[in-house]
Design an enzyme around this catalytic site. Sequence first.
Site, PDB file in Angstrom:
ATOM      1  N   ARG A  29       0.827  -1.218   0.000  1.00  0.00           N
ATOM      2  CA  ARG A  29       0.000   0.000   0.000  1.00  0.00           C
ATOM      3  C   ARG A  29       0.850   1.252   0.000  1.00  0.00           C
ATOM      4  O   ARG A  29       0.390   2.317   0.373  1.00  0.00           O
ATOM      5  CB  ARG A  29      -0.897  -0.001   1.217  1.00  0.00           C
ATOM      6  CG  ARG A  29      -0.078  -0.194   2.493  1.00  0.00           C
ATOM      7  CD  ARG A  29      -0.844   0.158   3.646  1.00  0.00           C
ATOM      8  NE  ARG A  29      -0.195  -0.335   4.842  1.00  0.00           N
ATOM      9  CZ  ARG A  29      -0.708  -0.194   6.012  1.00  0.00           C
ATOM     10  NH1 ARG A  29      -1.867   0.386   6.125  1.00  0.00           N
ATOM     11  NH2 ARG A  29      -0.083  -0.642   7.065  1.00  0.00           N
TER      12      ARG A  29
ATOM     13  N   LYS B 288       1.751   6.418   1.563  1.00  0.00           N
ATOM     14  CA  LYS B 288       1.395   5.188   2.267  1.00  0.00           C
ATOM     15  C   LYS B 288      -0.112   5.206   2.505  1.00  0.00           C
ATOM     16  O   LYS B 288      -0.628   6.130   3.135  1.00  0.00           O
ATOM     17  CB  LYS B 288       2.162   5.115   3.595  1.00  0.00           C
ATOM     18  CG  LYS B 288       1.981   3.794   4.321  1.00  0.00           C
ATOM     19  CD  LYS B 288       3.026   3.616   5.417  1.00  0.00           C
ATOM     20  CE  LYS B 288       2.783   2.330   6.185  1.00  0.00           C
ATOM     21  NZ  LYS B 288       3.794   2.120   7.232  1.00  0.00           N
TER      22      LYS B 288
ATOM     23  N   GLY C  60      -4.903  -2.039   0.549  1.00  0.00           N
ATOM     24  CA  GLY C  60      -3.930  -1.020   0.161  1.00  0.00           C
ATOM     25  C   GLY C  60      -4.142   0.334   0.816  1.00  0.00           C
ATOM     26  O   GLY C  60      -3.461   1.301   0.487  1.00  0.00           O
TER      27      GLY C  60
ATOM     28  N   ARG D 254       5.520   9.822   2.827  1.00  0.00           N
ATOM     29  CA  ARG D 254       6.797   9.507   3.464  1.00  0.00           C
ATOM     30  C   ARG D 254       7.941   9.880   2.527  1.00  0.00           C
ATOM     31  O   ARG D 254       7.796   9.810   1.310  1.00  0.00           O
ATOM     32  CB  ARG D 254       6.915   7.999   3.697  1.00  0.00           C
ATOM     33  CG  ARG D 254       6.023   7.452   4.728  1.00  0.00           C
ATOM     34  CD  ARG D 254       6.595   6.172   5.281  1.00  0.00           C
ATOM     35  NE  ARG D 254       6.656   5.069   4.328  1.00  0.00           N
ATOM     36  CZ  ARG D 254       6.801   3.803   4.703  1.00  0.00           C
ATOM     37  NH1 ARG D 254       6.920   3.504   5.990  1.00  0.00           N
ATOM     38  NH2 ARG D 254       6.855   2.840   3.824  1.00  0.00           N
TER      39      ARG D 254
ATOM     40  N   ARG E 155      14.806  -2.055   1.232  1.00  0.00           N
ATOM     41  CA  ARG E 155      14.903  -2.775   2.508  1.00  0.00           C
ATOM     42  C   ARG E 155      15.718  -4.051   2.332  1.00  0.00           C
ATOM     43  O   ARG E 155      15.955  -4.485   1.202  1.00  0.00           O
ATOM     44  CB  ARG E 155      13.488  -3.187   2.955  1.00  0.00           C
ATOM     45  CG  ARG E 155      12.510  -2.044   3.049  1.00  0.00           C
ATOM     46  CD  ARG E 155      11.128  -2.487   2.567  1.00  0.00           C
ATOM     47  NE  ARG E 155      10.222  -1.343   2.518  1.00  0.00           N
ATOM     48  CZ  ARG E 155       9.347  -1.058   3.479  1.00  0.00           C
ATOM     49  NH1 ARG E 155       9.219  -1.865   4.509  1.00  0.00           N
ATOM     50  NH2 ARG E 155       8.590   0.010   3.393  1.00  0.00           N
TER      51      ARG E 155
ATOM     52  N   ASP F 257      11.664  -7.259   6.303  1.00  0.00           N
ATOM     53  CA  ASP F 257      11.102  -6.319   5.330  1.00  0.00           C
ATOM     54  C   ASP F 257      10.950  -4.930   5.936  1.00  0.00           C
ATOM     55  O   ASP F 257      10.662  -3.966   5.228  1.00  0.00           O
ATOM     56  CB  ASP F 257       9.746  -6.810   4.811  1.00  0.00           C
ATOM     57  CG  ASP F 257       8.786  -7.154   5.933  1.00  0.00           C
ATOM     58  OD1 ASP F 257       9.110  -8.061   6.725  1.00  0.00           O
ATOM     59  OD2 ASP F 257       7.719  -6.524   6.043  1.00  0.00           O
TER      60      ASP F 257
HETATM   61  P1  AMP Z   1       3.684  -3.407   7.609  1.00  0.00           P
HETATM   62  O1  AMP Z   1       2.882  -3.789   8.790  1.00  0.00           O
HETATM   63  O2  AMP Z   1       3.460  -1.986   7.165  1.00  0.00           O
HETATM   64  O3  AMP Z   1       5.141  -3.710   7.776  1.00  0.00           O
HETATM   65  O4  AMP Z   1       3.119  -4.283   6.409  1.00  0.00           O
HETATM   66  C1  AMP Z   1       3.552  -5.552   6.043  1.00  0.00           C
HETATM   67  C2  AMP Z   1       3.168  -5.793   4.618  1.00  0.00           C
HETATM   68  O5  AMP Z   1       1.742  -5.821   4.471  1.00  0.00           O
HETATM   69  C3  AMP Z   1       3.652  -4.728   3.654  1.00  0.00           C
HETATM   70  O6  AMP Z   1       3.926  -5.342   2.431  1.00  0.00           O
HETATM   71  C4  AMP Z   1       2.469  -3.815   3.551  1.00  0.00           C
HETATM   72  O7  AMP Z   1       2.510  -3.043   2.386  1.00  0.00           O
HETATM   73  C5  AMP Z   1       1.342  -4.829   3.556  1.00  0.00           C
HETATM   74  N1  AMP Z   1       0.109  -4.230   4.036  1.00  0.00           N
HETATM   75  C6  AMP Z   1      -0.192  -3.811   5.260  1.00  0.00           C
HETATM   76  N2  AMP Z   1      -1.427  -3.295   5.302  1.00  0.00           N
HETATM   77  C7  AMP Z   1      -1.911  -3.381   4.045  1.00  0.00           C
HETATM   78  C8  AMP Z   1      -3.120  -3.013   3.409  1.00  0.00           C
HETATM   79  N3  AMP Z   1      -4.099  -2.420   4.074  1.00  0.00           N
HETATM   80  N4  AMP Z   1      -3.259  -3.269   2.096  1.00  0.00           N
HETATM   81  C9  AMP Z   1      -2.283  -3.846   1.411  1.00  0.00           C
HETATM   82  N5  AMP Z   1      -1.136  -4.206   1.937  1.00  0.00           N
HETATM   83  C10 AMP Z   1      -0.928  -3.978   3.240  1.00  0.00           C
HETATM   84 MG    MG Z   2       6.405  -3.157   6.648  1.00  0.00          MG
END
Ligand code: AMP
Ligand code: MG
Length: 520
Positions: free
Chosen positions: A103, A122, A135, A192, A199, A269
Amino acid sequence: MQLKIKDRFNKELPADPILVNTRRQVENACFSYAAPKTTAQPVLLHVSPEMLLELGLKEDDTKTETFLNVFTGNSILPNTKPYAMCYGGHQFGNWAGQLGDGRAINLAEIEHKNKHWAIQLKGAGETPYSRTADGLAVLRSSVREYLCSEAMHHLGVPTTRALSLALSGDDVIRDMLYDGNAAYEKGAIVCRVAPTFVRFGNFQILAARNDKETLKTLVDYTIRHHFSHLGSPSKKTYLRFFETVLDSTLEMIIHWQRVGFVHGVMNTDNMSILGQTIDYGPYGWLEGYDHNWTPNTTDSQFKRYRFGAQLEIGHWNLYQLANALYPLIEEAEGLENILKSYNEKAKTQYLTMMRSKLGLFSEEASDIELIFSLEDLLQLTETDMTIFFRNLSDFSIEKQSEGLDIIKDAFYVINDVSDTIRLKWKSWFESYTERLKKETVSFEDRKKKMNLINPKYVLRNYMAQLAIDDANKGDYKLIDELFQLLRKPYNEQPENEKWFAKRPDWARHKVGCSMLSCSS
Ligand code: AMP
Ligand code: MG
């Protein structure tokens, strides 16, 4: 609005040729073109003046339709092709395959005053990496990311930055505690900014797929553009690159330990190749000093990412990065030697950092004991980390301060401080006094120096939650108040003394204050 756009990322790295946002495994590519979702009724809530300056923008720009539209995804800057990046990662110790920017959409790369910035939204809608999610991002997590990344910058902690916080005007459904109680929340978008958002996981996914060619392209690209001082790409340079990433990752985590920041999801990641704090999810700030604390309820069973384990996890993550780089180096020894150096470096730097928190600017062999015994003592009763260290700078051997008097405000429940614990504190302060006598700096100088290391104001978990509660009701004043407060975290701000306070009792077990999930 004038931004100096650079187009080098797209030219040099292999892109995913499919031009739609549908979810898929993206192979032999580093990124996919992805258009931000248009938003219903975007409203700009806050802009970081420091970040505006960095990008060469003016206060007046923020009042334009263009600014609002670009930074909420409703229009695309001329001559740019937004994209989402492909990465994988180890989540909670297990390889999770392709994750990618589910996202986050990079709008452009720009240059200002010889600095290079990638600008990213984001919460801008689906990308090929969205897996089963939408997303989007909600207001609560966006406020947390926006406020914390700028606060970390002002604390001197390496971090990605934030330019703006906006409402999308769309509602987003979330099951905040993963307990079957989904509800609509306000959607939001954070813009951001970082020199790069690459990463550990960007390299890992290519190594995991045995795609050595793309891996080499990405590593060489990263070195040429972000580590050019290391020399042109070669096996030797790859090792130097790894060592540089190790050093900056370690430095970042030492800063986290200094200010009491717990990232909460140190998956590979979420590790920036630049050693910058990235992805502000269920992070938290230590209130009571406690090595076992994690704000992330998803991690409450094993506490993998607890405060006291962050340095060790940094090493584990670097190990995974070494594995990803190995196919290009084909010799384990160099990587292993660099990895082996981590523990010694971590120990030395941790001690130096803790010494500085105590106002010790020379070195004595016995400092380790003094520091370890303090850490034990701080954990005997709930003792506020920020208040403890800030107040400690008032301790003066010249004035023969009474140690317990100086730090008493840091105890959450004074009745918990039993006679035995008081005696232990008394004896610790005796050792501290003896140690301070070996220092040459005066009380005043020490106090000044300590106050530049031990912040007075941090984004306590409950403070962010108060701002979120107000924002959900349409009142954004507290976002600005906290933003302004946290621009000068080391300064005395008499008008803001109310934020130099222990977590109030109502916040002890409140969702968002001590319990956070990854839902965002
Ligand atoms: P994060 O918690 O931001 O580290 O997210 C882990 C992974 O899940 C990353 O690839 C994010 O982009 C994806 N992600 C988290 N929330 C969403 C969402 N609402 N829609 C799509 N991807 C998400
Ligand atoms: Mg993440």
